[in-house]
Design an enzyme around this catalytic site. Sequence first.
Site, mmCIF file in Angstrom:
data_model
loop_
_atom_site.group_PDB
_atom_site.id
_atom_site.type_symbol
_atom_site.label_atom_id
_atom_site.label_comp_id
_atom_site.label_asym_id
_atom_site.label_seq_id
_atom_site.Cartn_x
_atom_site.Cartn_y
_atom_site.Cartn_z
ATOM 1 N N LYS A 212 -10.345 1.003 10.494
ATOM 2 C CA LYS A 212 -10.512 -0.365 10.996
ATOM 3 C C LYS A 212 -11.963 -0.591 11.468
ATOM 4 C CE LYS A 212 -6.262 -0.801 9.937
ATOM 5 N NZ LYS A 212 -5.033 -0.684 10.698
HETATM 6 C C1 PLP Z 1 -3.550 -0.515 10.738
HETATM 7 C C2 PLP Z 1 -2.507 -1.565 10.802
HETATM 8 C C3 PLP Z 1 -1.399 -1.480 11.657
HETATM 9 C C4 PLP Z 1 -1.046 -0.263 12.464
HETATM 10 O O1 PLP Z 1 -2.051 0.258 13.212
HETATM 11 P P1 PLP Z 1 -2.023 1.823 13.630
HETATM 12 O O2 PLP Z 1 -3.125 1.885 14.626
HETATM 13 O O3 PLP Z 1 -2.311 2.598 12.389
HETATM 14 O O4 PLP Z 1 -0.704 2.113 14.194
HETATM 15 C C5 PLP Z 1 -0.539 -2.551 11.708
HETATM 16 N N1 PLP Z 1 -0.713 -3.641 10.944
HETATM 17 C C6 PLP Z 1 -1.738 -3.743 10.086
HETATM 18 C C7 PLP Z 1 -1.883 -4.979 9.264
HETATM 19 C C8 PLP Z 1 -2.663 -2.702 9.971
HETATM 20 O O5 PLP Z 1 -3.656 -2.794 9.097
#
Ligand code: PLP
Length: 412
Positions: A212
């Site tokens: 991210k």
């Molecule tokens: C990355 C992501 C999540 C979950 O996040 P984590 O930190 O990996 O638990 C949820 N929704 C979307 C759209 C994501 O890209």
Amino acid sequence: MANHYHNSGKTDRLRSETSELALYGGKPVRERLLPYGRHSVTPEDIQAVVDVLQGDWLTTGPRIAEFEETVAECVGARYAVAFSSGTAALHAAVFAADLGPGDEAITSPLTFAATANCVLYQGATLVFADIEGDTLTLDPDQVNACLTQKTRAILPVDYAGHPAELDALLELAERHGLIVIEDACHALGAIYKGRRVGSISHMTAYSFHPVKHITTGEGGMITTNNAHLAERLRRFRTHGIDYTPSERANSPWYYQMIDLGFNYRITDIGCALGTSQLQRLSTNLACRREIVRRYNDAFTNLDAVIAPTERADVESAWHIYPIQVDAYYLTTDRAEIFRALRAENIGVNVHYIPVHLHPYYQKRFGYRGGEYPVAEKIYEQLITLPIFSGMSEQDVEDVIKAVNKVMGYYAY
Ligand SMILES: *Cc1c(COP(=O)(O)O)cnc(C)c1O
């Protein structure tokens, strides 16, 4: 089969420039795999983490509130509550919204499974609504058509970093007394009609997984302007326990477990990293925007590539750059294009297999495909190209070169 009349001729030129595909033994465009997303860590980030390791608090210390305040300020929200992951944050939001058995929540099928799973964690009923064909976010008309007496929440997903159609969804929510939990895991730093994502919906969820925009290793956050929701979120993060200061003045051991919560705490180690990373968010976003500009320019010549959309009244945070492959202009399908790009050492991906098509959802709810035609059709065409703030000029050129090479080879 389609005829050749629709071929503009641009692709013939490309084919003649094409060397043999790596998929068939040719030399790949790159020697090493370029991932689709990657964290960036600076010496300052490392120092921030080392400072925590040398201090008194590895977890539940002062770096957590500091990170929460920095994110809240960044997105223009009054409160921010950090969690051990984006998934934990989403789960907490569904809890804080007081969803339970008998309640319905509506989300997009074109998302990571966690957006849907968090509704099931609380025993509520999940309803999918189809997406809009340009932004690939939840279609407010489809949401409207799914509303029942039991609907309690909408969970729009800011797919690829492009904000969902929040005004229309919030208006529906207002009219029907619903809570909007926005999954902005792709959209840290995005702008919707002049307003910052994170300050618009009742609750907004972020993830700080390394792919991210910024990372805490694992981590997540909910931002909200509602003090009551913030309090419920905080309690849920630590077993549903409330440490009331007045009671503890006389009895320092005293605490009460009020709700059934979890251990969803984040560490000070992660938060120090996150705070340090957040200082570079605007340069990170600018880097992504520049890569998008170069990709868009490069692909206007390719009939078979449909570039992702950004509506005029938003600024996407560009977490990913998903193209759609238009098979009409190709002699092959998405699967082969994907394999060919991987063979060139371009770390393409697909975001996402629609959630209702996963075996768990098919088995439990009886989905068979065909329920959400827009999401399903677009899924068949999606390929995510690499985009991250640490990409070099050469990396970007390699991606463009590989896409030209592969599309040229398979051009009709
Ligand atoms: C990355 C992501 C999540 C979950 O996040 P984590 O930190 O990996 O638990 C949820 N929704 C979307 C759209 C994501 O890209």
